[in-house]
Write a protein that holds these residues in place. Structure first.
Motif, PDB file in Angstrom:
ATOM      1  N   SER A  35     -34.069 -79.988   8.601  1.00  0.00           N
ATOM      2  CA  SER A  35     -33.730 -80.606   9.878  1.00  0.00           C
ATOM      3  C   SER A  35     -32.975 -81.916   9.659  1.00  0.00           C
ATOM      4  O   SER A  35     -33.494 -82.850   9.030  1.00  0.00           O
ATOM      5  N   ASN A  37     -32.399 -84.003  11.939  1.00  0.00           N
ATOM      6  CA  ASN A  37     -33.149 -85.034  12.666  1.00  0.00           C
ATOM      7  C   ASN A  37     -34.201 -85.658  11.757  1.00  0.00           C
ATOM      8  O   ASN A  37     -34.407 -86.879  11.781  1.00  0.00           O
ATOM      9  N   ASN A  38     -34.875 -84.851  10.956  1.00  0.00           N
ATOM     10  CA  ASN A  38     -35.862 -85.383  10.011  1.00  0.00           C
ATOM     11  C   ASN A  38     -35.192 -86.230   8.927  1.00  0.00           C
ATOM     12  O   ASN A  38     -35.742 -87.244   8.496  1.00  0.00           O
ATOM     13  N   GLY A  40     -32.342 -87.946   9.258  1.00  0.00           N
ATOM     14  CA  GLY A  40     -31.977 -89.207   9.905  1.00  0.00           C
ATOM     15  C   GLY A  40     -33.180 -90.106  10.100  1.00  0.00           C
ATOM     16  O   GLY A  40     -33.121 -91.326   9.877  1.00  0.00           O
ATOM     17  N   SER A  41     -34.284 -89.512  10.500  1.00  0.00           N
ATOM     18  CA  SER A  41     -35.517 -90.272  10.683  1.00  0.00           C
ATOM     19  C   SER A  41     -36.005 -90.852   9.356  1.00  0.00           C
ATOM     20  O   SER A  41     -36.509 -91.981   9.309  1.00  0.00           O
ATOM     21  N   ARG A  44     -34.038 -93.943   8.698  1.00  0.00           N
ATOM     22  CA  ARG A  44     -34.462 -95.025   9.588  1.00  0.00           C
ATOM     23  C   ARG A  44     -35.786 -95.622   9.112  1.00  0.00           C
ATOM     24  O   ARG A  44     -35.977 -96.840   9.100  1.00  0.00           O
ATOM     25  N   GLU A  67     -25.283 -85.350  13.096  1.00  0.00           N
ATOM     26  CA  GLU A  67     -26.674 -85.046  13.426  1.00  0.00           C
ATOM     27  C   GLU A  67     -27.653 -85.950  12.680  1.00  0.00           C
ATOM     28  O   GLU A  67     -28.728 -86.259  13.188  1.00  0.00           O
ATOM     29  N   LYS A  70     -27.402 -89.506  14.352  1.00  0.00           N
ATOM     30  CA  LYS A  70     -28.002 -89.570  15.687  1.00  0.00           C
ATOM     31  C   LYS A  70     -29.416 -90.159  15.637  1.00  0.00           C
ATOM     32  O   LYS A  70     -29.795 -90.939  16.499  1.00  0.00           O
ATOM     33  N   THR A  71     -30.190 -89.785  14.634  1.00  0.00           N
ATOM     34  CA  THR A  71     -31.549 -90.326  14.533  1.00  0.00           C
ATOM     35  C   THR A  71     -31.643 -91.494  13.556  1.00  0.00           C
ATOM     36  O   THR A  71     -32.558 -92.311  13.660  1.00  0.00           O
ATOM     37  N   LEU A  73     -29.579 -93.986  13.361  1.00  0.00           N
ATOM     38  CA  LEU A  73     -29.150 -95.190  14.082  1.00  0.00           C
ATOM     39  C   LEU A  73     -28.561 -96.261  13.149  1.00  0.00           C
ATOM     40  O   LEU A  73     -28.857 -97.446  13.268  1.00  0.00           O
ATOM     41  N   SER A 161     -41.187 -86.286   8.977  1.00  0.00           N
ATOM     42  CA  SER A 161     -40.728 -87.650   9.238  1.00  0.00           C
ATOM     43  C   SER A 161     -41.895 -88.560   9.623  1.00  0.00           C
ATOM     44  O   SER A 161     -41.917 -89.738   9.265  1.00  0.00           O
TER      45      SER A 161
END
Length: 177
Positions: A35, A37-38, A40-41, A44, A67, A70-71, A73, A161
């Motif tokens: 993922s 999103n994971n 990116g997290s 972060r 993608e 996006k998470t 940041l 994450s």
């Protein structure tokens, strides 16, 4: 009545200052994280806890990617990272670089995270595996050990994450604060 702090009041480092400041002696290894999103997290979280480096392995996507950003940041620009095609190559690099390698996985003889005592002056690599299959056996066999987060509900795992945040906070609270 309490009020939220403004961005200026938070007194965070700017990007050039962050790049120059000493990082804490731990790294994240993301192996076969599917993922974005994971991923990116993870960046972060790594930024938030001044993680020294993020290593990406296998099918884990690499920045720059919309993608991930996006998470993340912007943390995909502040945190240093490297990519290794295989866990074997990354593990060899970590060991020769002096890291104590710990998988975050439920295995026999795992150490409960609350009982983990990181030693001051040592560097640690925390391995996070695929969202479905967990940490690759290559890591488990080559690591110093495995850490397990105690859980008390019906589910047998946490989102990867979320797990990264818990592990980073635990490490920082035991070594820095």
């Amino acid at each position: 009545m309490p009020q939220k702090l403004s961005m200026d009041e938070l007194n965070r480092l700017d990007l050039p200052s962050y790049k120059q400041v000493d990082k804490f002696p731990f790294v994240f290894v993301l192996d076969d994280i599917r993922s974005m999103n994971n991923i990116g997290s993870a960046f972060r979280t790594a930024d938030s806890f001044r993680c020294a480096h993020v290593y990406l392995c296998g099918i884990t996507a690499k920045p720059p990617h919309r993608e991930i950003s996006k998470t993340a940041l912007g943390a995909d620009e502040s945190v240093d990272w490297s990519y290794f095609e295989t866990p074997e190559l990354c593990l060899k690099h970590l060991v020769t670089s002096g890291y104590e390698v710990f998988c975050i996985e439920q295995v026999s003889q795992s150490i409960s995270l609350n009982n983990f005592v990181p030693l001051v002056g040592k560097k640690y690599a925390f391995i996070f595996g695929n969202e479905v299959f967990g940490v690759n056996d290559i890591w488990i066999e080559g690591a110093s050990g495995s850490l397990e987060i105690p859980q008390f509900g019906t589910k047998h795992s946490l989102n990867v994450s979320v797990t990264m945040g818990i592990v980073a906070w635990d490490f920082i609270s035991k070594t820095v604060l």
